[in-house]
Motif scaffolding. Structure first.
Motif, PDB file in Angstrom:
ATOM      1  N   LEU A  69       0.827  -1.205   0.000  1.00  0.00           N
ATOM      2  CA  LEU A  69       0.000   0.000   0.000  1.00  0.00           C
ATOM      3  C   LEU A  69       0.866   1.261   0.000  1.00  0.00           C
ATOM      4  O   LEU A  69       0.460   2.302  -0.483  1.00  0.00           O
ATOM      5  N   HIS A  70       2.076   1.157   0.517  1.00  0.00           N
ATOM      6  CA  HIS A  70       3.002   2.285   0.580  1.00  0.00           C
ATOM      7  C   HIS A  70       4.108   2.171  -0.471  1.00  0.00           C
ATOM      8  O   HIS A  70       5.114   2.869  -0.395  1.00  0.00           O
ATOM      9  N   SER A  71       3.922   1.277  -1.435  1.00  0.00           N
ATOM     10  CA  SER A  71       4.891   1.043  -2.519  1.00  0.00           C
ATOM     11  C   SER A  71       6.249   0.593  -1.990  1.00  0.00           C
ATOM     12  O   SER A  71       7.303   0.956  -2.518  1.00  0.00           O
ATOM     13  N   ILE A  72       6.233  -0.202  -0.931  1.00  0.00           N
ATOM     14  CA  ILE A  72       7.452  -0.769  -0.347  1.00  0.00           C
ATOM     15  C   ILE A  72       7.377  -2.290  -0.520  1.00  0.00           C
ATOM     16  O   ILE A  72       6.360  -2.895  -0.204  1.00  0.00           O
ATOM     17  N   GLU A  73       8.456  -2.861  -1.002  1.00  0.00           N
ATOM     18  CA  GLU A  73       8.484  -4.309  -1.182  1.00  0.00           C
ATOM     19  C   GLU A  73       8.823  -4.982   0.152  1.00  0.00           C
ATOM     20  O   GLU A  73       9.782  -4.607   0.826  1.00  0.00           O
ATOM     21  N   PHE A  74       8.004  -5.959   0.526  1.00  0.00           N
ATOM     22  CA  PHE A  74       8.265  -6.747   1.733  1.00  0.00           C
ATOM     23  C   PHE A  74       8.894  -8.053   1.289  1.00  0.00           C
ATOM     24  O   PHE A  74       8.309  -8.808   0.522  1.00  0.00           O
ATOM     25  N   LYS A  75      10.114  -8.310   1.762  1.00  0.00           N
ATOM     26  CA  LYS A  75      10.825  -9.528   1.386  1.00  0.00           C
ATOM     27  C   LYS A  75      10.997 -10.409   2.609  1.00  0.00           C
ATOM     28  O   LYS A  75      11.616 -10.007   3.588  1.00  0.00           O
ATOM     29  N   LYS A  76      10.437 -11.586   2.546  1.00  0.00           N
ATOM     30  CA  LYS A  76      10.605 -12.568   3.623  1.00  0.00           C
ATOM     31  C   LYS A  76      11.528 -13.653   3.120  1.00  0.00           C
ATOM     32  O   LYS A  76      11.269 -14.289   2.114  1.00  0.00           O
ATOM     33  N   PRO A 104      -0.777   6.419   3.172  1.00  0.00           N
ATOM     34  CA  PRO A 104      -1.617   6.745   4.326  1.00  0.00           C
ATOM     35  C   PRO A 104      -0.929   6.683   5.683  1.00  0.00           C
ATOM     36  O   PRO A 104      -1.316   7.393   6.595  1.00  0.00           O
ATOM     37  N   PHE A 105       0.109   5.876   5.846  1.00  0.00           N
ATOM     38  CA  PHE A 105       0.691   5.715   7.172  1.00  0.00           C
ATOM     39  C   PHE A 105       1.511   6.918   7.615  1.00  0.00           C
ATOM     40  O   PHE A 105       1.657   7.178   8.802  1.00  0.00           O
ATOM     41  N   TYR A 106       2.036   7.696   6.662  1.00  0.00           N
ATOM     42  CA  TYR A 106       2.838   8.837   7.074  1.00  0.00           C
ATOM     43  C   TYR A 106       2.005   9.864   7.831  1.00  0.00           C
ATOM     44  O   TYR A 106       2.526  10.655   8.606  1.00  0.00           O
ATOM     45  N   VAL A 107       0.690   9.835   7.640  1.00  0.00           N
ATOM     46  CA  VAL A 107      -0.196  10.718   8.390  1.00  0.00           C
ATOM     47  C   VAL A 107      -0.124  10.383   9.881  1.00  0.00           C
ATOM     48  O   VAL A 107      -0.241  11.252  10.728  1.00  0.00           O
ATOM     49  N   GLU A 108       0.123   9.122  10.209  1.00  0.00           N
ATOM     50  CA  GLU A 108       0.278   8.713  11.599  1.00  0.00           C
ATOM     51  C   GLU A 108       1.469   9.427  12.239  1.00  0.00           C
ATOM     52  O   GLU A 108       1.395   9.877  13.377  1.00  0.00           O
TER      53      GLU A 108
END
Length: 183
Positions: A69-76, A104-108
């Motif tokens: 959602l934040h255009s960040i790749e999650f690599k496990k 949206p999370f940067y609003v936090e």
């Protein structure tokens, strides 16, 4: 709104609080400082939220949804724990927020820096996923003194340069906050 457009939440808040865009960089730094001060707490909360899945694959899916959602790749990877993978992706998220102020999370982080309540309402067509089902999206840190100030924003889908995944921030004001001429 300046020219009917706002480039980012920091600019919007600068106009809302000070009447011009002069404080947008100060707000960006304040939000980044808040994120860095509370880095470990956010990582723990996000790891816990993604960990609500019963299987390892659902935990990874939950984390991927949040970071996508934040255009960040999650690599496990097999050799890395879930905590470490969330930590690495969260590092990328904070770096991206410092550079662009998108998602949206940067609003936090801005909410924490300003010690106010910020409620986000999303245009249904803005994101592919149902936002209420994305673990971690509504993670927030509490403050010792609950803020009385509240801001409601609507993220409206716009099309810019042929891309439809852009958004415009629209302030939602309570009737008593509006000048009489605006009603």
């Amino acid at each position: 709104m300046p020219g009917g457009e706002t480039t980012c939440m920091y600019e919007f808040m600068s106009y809302r609080l000070f009447g011009n865009a002069d404080m947008k960089y100060i707000m960006r730094l304040a939000a980044l400082r808040y994120a860095l001060q509370n880095y470990g707490e956010y990582v723990n909360k996000l790891t816990g939220e993604s960990g609500k899945g019963k299987s390892d694959s659902s935990r990874v899916k939950n984390a991927k949804l949040f970071f996508e959602l934040h255009s960040i790749e999650f690599k496990k990877t097999e050799s890395s724990s879930m905590d470490k993978c969330v930590l690495m992706s969260f590092t990328d998220l904070v770096r991206e927020i410092a550079n662009t102020g998108q998602g949206p999370f940067y609003v936090e982080f801005l909410r924490g820096a300003l010690n106010c309540k910020i409620k986000q309402i999303f245009d249904f067509g803005l994101y592919k996923q149902n936002l209420s089902k994305i673990p971690g999206l509504y993670v927030t840190l509490t403050t010792s003194s609950p803020p009385e100030r509240e801001l409601n924003i609507f993220r409206m889908k716009t099309v810019r340069h042929g891309l439809s995944n852009n958004y415009k921030i629209v302030p939602l004001l309570k009737i008593e906050d509006c000048p009489e001429t605006a009603i």
